[in-house]
Scaffold this motif. Structure first.
Motif: not given
Length: 115
Positions: A6-7, A20, A109
């Motif tokens: 995830e980021s 996201l 995240t």
């Protein structure tokens, strides 16, 4: 085992937006389009809860608390799933996790909504 990445998390003011992204880089996701994908979140002291889900046929469903504000989407050619979050509220503060087929997870995240 963490298989998703995830980021896009961060600190945002109430009313703001974040997007996201979740990538599925491992070979077990070679047929990414066949997987049902989802976003979950876990606030401090709370249980992990489902935020949004998108099936392989692109049917979506959302938690009541985020309906009309969040949108889940997927790009099968890039093996990615996204969560567009608008009109964020302090109660949206949590660690957000990507999930595949109810079995595979990312590392999470952090999303913090605060003035």
């Amino acid at each position: 085992q963490v298989l998703l990445v995830e980021s896009g998390g961060g600190l945002v003011q109430p009313g703001g937006s974040l997007r996201l992204s979740c990538a599925a880089p491992r070979s077990i996701f070679s047929v990414f389009s066949a997987y049902d994908m989802a976003w979950y979140r876990q606030a401090s002291g709370n249980q992990r809860e489902l935020v949004a889900r998108i099936t392989s046929s692109r049917t979506t469903n959302y938690a009541d608390s985020v309906k009309g504000r969040f949108t889940i989407s997927r790009d099968n050619s890039r093996k990615r799933v996204y969560l567009q979050m608008n009109n964020l509220k302090p109660e949206d503060t949590a660690v957000y996790y990507c999930n595949a087929q109810s079995s595979y997870w990312g590392q999470g995240t952090q999303v913090t909504v605060s003035s």
